[in-house]
Design a protein around this motif. Structure first.
Motif, PDB file in Angstrom:
ATOM      1  N   SER A 150     -71.006 -14.273 -22.549  1.00 37.48           N
ATOM      2  CA  SER A 150     -70.032 -14.140 -23.644  1.00 37.48           C
ATOM      3  C   SER A 150     -68.622 -14.182 -23.078  1.00 37.48           C
ATOM      4  N   VAL A 151     -67.685 -14.571 -23.915  1.00 34.25           N
ATOM      5  CA  VAL A 151     -66.272 -14.475 -23.562  1.00 34.25           C
ATOM      6  C   VAL A 151     -65.536 -13.873 -24.746  1.00 34.25           C
ATOM      7  N   LYS A 152     -64.411 -13.221 -24.428  1.00 32.13           N
ATOM      8  CA  LYS A 152     -63.575 -12.650 -25.487  1.00 32.13           C
ATOM      9  C   LYS A 152     -62.165 -13.130 -25.246  1.00 32.13           C
ATOM     10  N   ILE A 153     -61.626 -13.849 -26.201  1.00 29.48           N
ATOM     11  CA  ILE A 153     -60.274 -14.378 -26.055  1.00 29.48           C
ATOM     12  C   ILE A 153     -59.350 -13.662 -27.033  1.00 29.48           C
ATOM     13  N   SER A 154     -58.091 -13.619 -26.674  1.00 33.07           N
ATOM     14  CA  SER A 154     -57.141 -12.839 -27.458  1.00 33.07           C
ATOM     15  C   SER A 154     -56.011 -13.708 -27.995  1.00 33.07           C
ATOM     16  N   CYS A 155     -55.330 -13.167 -28.978  1.00 37.83           N
ATOM     17  CA  CYS A 155     -54.230 -13.845 -29.670  1.00 37.83           C
ATOM     18  C   CYS A 155     -53.229 -12.765 -30.045  1.00 37.83           C
ATOM     19  N   LYS A 156     -52.139 -12.685 -29.290  1.00 35.28           N
ATOM     20  CA  LYS A 156     -51.145 -11.647 -29.525  1.00 35.28           C
ATOM     21  C   LYS A 156     -50.001 -12.208 -30.366  1.00 35.28           C
ATOM     22  N   ALA A 157     -49.754 -11.564 -31.488  1.00 34.31           N
ATOM     23  CA  ALA A 157     -48.734 -12.035 -32.430  1.00 34.31           C
ATOM     24  C   ALA A 157     -47.419 -11.302 -32.226  1.00 34.31           C
ATOM     25  N   GLN A 167     -64.767 -12.999 -29.936  1.00 30.91           N
ATOM     26  CA  GLN A 167     -65.813 -13.017 -28.928  1.00 30.91           C
ATOM     27  C   GLN A 167     -66.808 -14.106 -29.275  1.00 30.91           C
ATOM     28  N   LEU A 168     -67.127 -14.911 -28.285  1.00 29.61           N
ATOM     29  CA  LEU A 168     -68.132 -15.956 -28.430  1.00 29.61           C
ATOM     30  C   LEU A 168     -69.331 -15.559 -27.584  1.00 29.61           C
ATOM     31  N   SER A 169     -70.501 -15.530 -28.202  1.00 29.23           N
ATOM     32  CA  SER A 169     -71.682 -15.020 -27.505  1.00 29.23           C
ATOM     33  C   SER A 169     -72.738 -16.110 -27.319  1.00 29.23           C
ATOM     34  N   SER A 170     -73.696 -15.793 -26.445  1.00 27.90           N
ATOM     35  CA  SER A 170     -74.813 -16.706 -26.151  1.00 27.90           C
ATOM     36  C   SER A 170     -74.308 -18.123 -25.932  1.00 27.90           C
ATOM     37  N   LEU A 171     -73.371 -18.237 -25.032  1.00 33.01           N
ATOM     38  CA  LEU A 171     -72.672 -19.505 -24.846  1.00 33.01           C
ATOM     39  C   LEU A 171     -73.601 -20.613 -24.358  1.00 33.01           C
ATOM     40  N   THR A 172     -73.365 -21.809 -24.889  1.00 27.88           N
ATOM     41  CA  THR A 172     -74.047 -23.032 -24.470  1.00 27.88           C
ATOM     42  C   THR A 172     -72.980 -24.072 -24.160  1.00 27.88           C
ATOM     43  N   PRO A 173     -73.351 -25.167 -23.517  1.00 30.24           N
ATOM     44  CA  PRO A 173     -72.355 -26.213 -23.254  1.00 30.24           C
ATOM     45  C   PRO A 173     -71.670 -26.727 -24.519  1.00 30.24           C
ATOM     46  N   GLU A 174     -72.333 -26.625 -25.664  1.00 31.55           N
ATOM     47  CA  GLU A 174     -71.734 -27.070 -26.930  1.00 31.55           C
ATOM     48  C   GLU A 174     -70.566 -26.187 -27.370  1.00 31.55           C
ATOM     49  N   ASP A 175     -70.435 -25.048 -26.745  1.00 23.58           N
ATOM     50  CA  ASP A 175     -69.299 -24.171 -27.051  1.00 23.58           C
ATOM     51  C   ASP A 175     -68.066 -24.524 -26.227  1.00 23.58           C
ATOM     52  N   THR A 176     -68.203 -25.439 -25.311  1.00 28.11           N
ATOM     53  CA  THR A 176     -67.053 -25.904 -24.538  1.00 28.11           C
ATOM     54  C   THR A 176     -66.056 -26.566 -25.485  1.00 28.11           C
ATOM     55  N   ALA A 177     -64.842 -26.032 -25.511  1.00 32.86           N
ATOM     56  CA  ALA A 177     -63.857 -26.487 -26.505  1.00 32.86           C
ATOM     57  C   ALA A 177     -62.532 -25.787 -26.236  1.00 32.86           C
ATOM     58  N   PHE A 230     -70.724 -20.728 -37.773  1.00 35.70           N
ATOM     59  CA  PHE A 230     -70.347 -19.911 -36.631  1.00 35.70           C
ATOM     60  C   PHE A 230     -70.817 -18.457 -36.744  1.00 35.70           C
ATOM     61  N   LYS A 231     -71.571 -18.151 -37.788  1.00 37.14           N
ATOM     62  CA  LYS A 231     -72.136 -16.802 -37.898  1.00 37.14           C
ATOM     63  C   LYS A 231     -73.115 -16.581 -36.759  1.00 37.14           C
ATOM     64  N   GLY A 232     -72.971 -15.446 -36.101  1.00 38.11           N
ATOM     65  CA  GLY A 232     -73.821 -15.160 -34.952  1.00 38.11           C
ATOM     66  C   GLY A 232     -73.255 -15.678 -33.650  1.00 38.11           C
ATOM     67  N   LYS A 233     -72.307 -16.602 -33.734  1.00 38.20           N
ATOM     68  CA  LYS A 233     -71.680 -17.150 -32.539  1.00 38.20           C
ATOM     69  C   LYS A 233     -70.346 -16.447 -32.258  1.00 38.20           C
ATOM     70  N   ALA A 234     -69.538 -16.297 -33.288  1.00 35.65           N
ATOM     71  CA  ALA A 234     -68.211 -15.722 -33.146  1.00 35.65           C
ATOM     72  C   ALA A 234     -68.140 -14.351 -33.811  1.00 35.65           C
ATOM     73  N   THR A 235     -67.412 -13.443 -33.164  1.00 35.21           N
ATOM     74  CA  THR A 235     -67.140 -12.123 -33.745  1.00 35.21           C
ATOM     75  C   THR A 235     -65.643 -11.878 -33.649  1.00 35.21           C
ATOM     76  N   LEU A 236     -65.041 -11.659 -34.805  1.00 35.50           N
ATOM     77  CA  LEU A 236     -63.599 -11.473 -34.881  1.00 35.50           C
ATOM     78  C   LEU A 236     -63.260 -10.000 -35.023  1.00 35.50           C
TER      79      LEU A 236
END
Lengths: 107, 114
Positions: free
Chosen positions: B17-24, B82-92, B64-70
């Motif tokens: 999984s990865v968790k990316i952020s967005c600071k406003a 957070q993006l979970s259970s990553l596969t190569p198709e999540d490369t973006a 994206f249900k089950g893939k992304a958690t906001l």
């Protein structure tokens, strides 16, 4: 989901040309249509919102029109900085959907 | 001025999984939703979903249900995906955008590879 069909996918034009880019929705989107410009490696930039409203700071050579299912972005006189990729985006129905993009390149 | 500053590029292994952020900054954070968008060469731009920054309520594109958690941290004016259970198709490249899609972050490149 609403399908957004954007045309053309590639457009070659010269500085000073008038160009138009089209988006056709698979159903009525009630003018909830935005246009974006994206340059390589950058985030999309909002040009036009809700069909024909110019975003603050965007030059007046950009304009939008349309209704129902058919929408158009017009650039009245191409400038060198206008080359890039353009996207439409409908936000009338959930989930919002994007057109496939038009790459505007120098002829 | 309105700015959305996203975290740095991620290289992740399949299944992780990865968790990316967005600071406003530059506006009242809780006045606008934060949306998330995926961009790939093949699929173009896809709308993942959005979070109501005031209530924390979330709305996901079915795809994206089950893939992304906001989530959101109001105290730091930051939204997370957070993006979970990553596969190569999540490369973006993943973007955050302010509610009316008027301002976007600079994007985060997520690469999934073993």
């Amino acid at each position: 989901d609403i399908q957004m069909t954007q045309s053309p996918s590639l457009l070659s034009a010269s500085v000073g040309d008038r160009v138009t880019i089209n988006c056709k929705a698979s159903q009525n989107i009630n003018k909830y249509l935005n246009w974006y410009q994206q340059k390589l490696g950058e985030a999309p930039k909002l040009l036009i919102y809700n069909t024909n409203n110019l975003q603050t700071g965007i030059p007046s050579r950009f304009s939008g029109s349309g209704s129902g299912t058919d929408y158009t972005l017009t650039i009245s006189s191409l400038q060198p900085e206008d080359f890039g990729t353009y996207f439409c985006f409908q936000h009338n129905s959930w989930p919002g959907t994007f057109g496939g993009g038009t790459k505007l390149e120098l002829k | 001025q309105v700015q959305l500053q996203q975290s740095g590029a991620e290289l992740a292994k399949p299944g992780s999984s990865v968790k990316i952020s967005c600071k406003a900054s530059g506006y009242t954070f809780t006045s606008y939703d934060i949306s998330w968008i995926k961009q790939t060469t093949g699929q173009g731009l896809e709308y993942i979903g959005y979070i109501n920054t005031g209530s924390g309520g979330t709305y996901y594109n079915e795809k994206f249900k089950g893939k992304a958690t906001l989530t959101v941290d109001k105290s730091s004016s930051t939204a997370f995906m957070q993006l979970s259970s990553l596969t190569p198709e999540d490369t973006a490249v993943y973007y955050c955008a302010r509610g009316p899609f008027d301002y976007w972050g600079q994007g985060v490149m997520v690469t999934v590879s073993s």
